[in-house]
Scaffold this active site. Structure first.
Site, PDB file in Angstrom:
ATOM      1  N   ASP A   1      -8.830  -8.163   4.170  1.00 21.13           N
ATOM      2  CA  ASP A   1      -8.471  -8.052   2.752  1.00 21.13           C
ATOM      3  C   ASP A   1      -9.085  -9.129   1.871  1.00 21.13           C
ATOM      4  O   ASP A   1      -8.635  -9.330   0.734  1.00 21.13           O
ATOM      5  CB  ASP A   1      -6.950  -8.072   2.593  1.00 21.13           C
ATOM      6  N   GLU A   2     -10.116  -9.810   2.351  1.00 20.13           N
ATOM      7  CA  GLU A   2     -10.753 -10.826   1.507  1.00 20.13           C
ATOM      8  C   GLU A   2     -12.217 -10.982   1.866  1.00 20.13           C
ATOM      9  O   GLU A   2     -12.635 -10.707   2.989  1.00 20.13           O
ATOM     10  CB  GLU A   2     -10.030 -12.166   1.630  1.00 20.13           C
TER      11      GLU A   2
ATOM     12  N   ASP B   1      -9.715 -11.486  -3.196  1.00 19.95           N
ATOM     13  CA  ASP B   1      -8.532 -11.412  -2.344  1.00 19.95           C
ATOM     14  C   ASP B   1      -7.660 -10.257  -2.820  1.00 19.95           C
ATOM     15  O   ASP B   1      -7.152 -10.264  -3.947  1.00 19.95           O
ATOM     16  CB  ASP B   1      -7.762 -12.733  -2.415  1.00 19.95           C
TER      17      ASP B   1
END
Length: 389
Positions: free
Chosen positions: A103-104, A9
């Site tokens: 974003d993860e 993350d």
């Protein structure tokens, strides 16, 4: 063989990218959003979070909590560029990578120890690779199953690593607040509290049938998570399921021409997005939110799949026209889903005329994409899409 799944993350991703690209923002509270009265933040830096500022918070509220907050509009293309670099780093450590969002991502590192070392060593190597490639930090969670890996990645933020070994799972669940389980929202929590459920492990006080009777199949899944069970695999590729765009207005809008102009811009944006992924969609969805926050969605499934902005736009206008008179609204958006890869062969039952038309539209789209890539997105707008029906 012990199973290990990682959840990576990125730390305050959008805000961190803005601080990376603009040294003047480093060390200052930053929010990514718009200064429109009704805008909400899509991200907040850790400096801003110290004041209670969070993503999805109205900008007006955020500025009251932190008057010195630097609000920037953001750059989606830049975020996607950084995201691709992150995913490339992950692919160096395992062929099984699932991008969960911009974003993860999840990565299954089971069996890679002989190549890259222990899970902790792999996590450190991944973090180092991301830092070298992007200049940004990430937090990593490691566990035997996906949902616990996601929870673990949030335990030591920012720039941290947390691991839950298989023999630690049951003790961890005894102290894990039940609301930390992904999927347990504000509506479910009061019901769980009424059954005396405070921690994840408390879910095992009742048998699976008890939870199924009250929550359906989701209740069984909830019970299993309370026992540390999650059979969901890391899916290689993480296929795109939909693409959408929307605009929230600073002041309510009732002018239909203005609304359709926005639908045009949104249609161009999502059409370009799905073409980059080699996809065509069949279901177009219109989203409208009113001043009282009431929201409606209207969908139409096309006879054939498309990635052409004109078709998406025309369908969106038809859905909007069907709601007239609509009055003032505060948000409008359009999306497309029900995808199929463009490379898939055409059915023998397809109409040849339709296929020829589709090929012409595809050629036009390809030419437009190439010009915009070379000269910028604002260089071309297909004027015929602005014509009244």
């Amino acid at each position: 063989m012990q199973k290990y799944i990682m959840h990576i993350d990125m730390d305050a991703f959008f805000a961190s990218v803005e601080q990376l690209d603009n040294p003047e923002l480093r060390g200052k509270p930053v929010g990514v959003g718009s200064l429109h009265e009704r805008s909400v933040l899509s991200a907040a830096s850790y400096e801003a979070r110290k004041f209670g500022v969070r993503s999805a918070m109205p900008v007006r509220q955020a500025l009251k909590l932190c008057p010195q907050l630097q609000v920037v509009s953001g750059n989606r293309d830049r975020y996607k560029e950084i995201s691709r670099k992150v995913m490339k780093v992950l692919s160096n450590f395992s062929p099984v990578v699932e991008q969960a969002s911009i974003d993860e991502a999840y990565i299954d590192i089971t069996g890679t120890e002989k190549l890259f070392g222990t899970p902790l060593q792999i996590a450190k190597a991944i973090k180092d690779g991301i830092l070298q490639s992007t200049g940004l930090t990430a937090s990593v969670g490691i566990a035997p199953v996906k949902f616990l890996a996601k929870i673990a990645s949030d335990l030591n933020k920012p720039d941290g690593i947390s691991i839950i070994e298989a023999d630690q799972v049951q003790n961890f669940l005894k102290t894990l607040p039940v609301e930390k389980i992904p999927g347990v929202g504000k509506k479910a929590l009061p019901r769980l509290r009424s059954f005396g459920i405070t921690y994840a492990a408390d879910l095992r006080r009742y048998p699976p049938d008890f939870w199924k009777e009250r929550f359906g199949e989701r209740g069984v899944v909830l019970y299993e998570k309370g026992a540390g069970i999650d059979p969901t695999p890391v899916s290689k590729g993480g296929a795109m399921k939909s693409s959408s765009a929307e605009n929230t207005f600073g002041e309510d809008v009732s002018d239909i021409h203005t609304l359709k102009t926005l639908l045009l811009k949104q249609s161009e944006r999502i059409a370009s997005d799905i073409r980059r992924h080699g996809l065509k969609g069949r279901t177009v969805t219109l989203k409208i939110k009113f001043p009282d926050f009431r929201q409606i969605t209207r969908s139409k499934t096309l006879d054939s799949r498309t990635s052409h902005a004109g078709i998406i736009y025309k369908t969106g206008c038809e859905l909007l026209d069907a709601e007239l008179p609509i009055g003032a609204i505060r948000l409008i958006g359009i999306g497309i889903s029900n995808f199929e890869e463009r490379s898939r062969q055409l059915s023998l039952l397809d109409d040849p005329g339709e296929n020829r038309n589709s090929k012409k539209l595809d050629q036009l789209d390809k030419a437009v994409d190439q010009v915009r890539l070379k000269f910028g997105k604002g260089i071309l707008t297909r004027g015929r899409l602005l014509e009244d029906d």
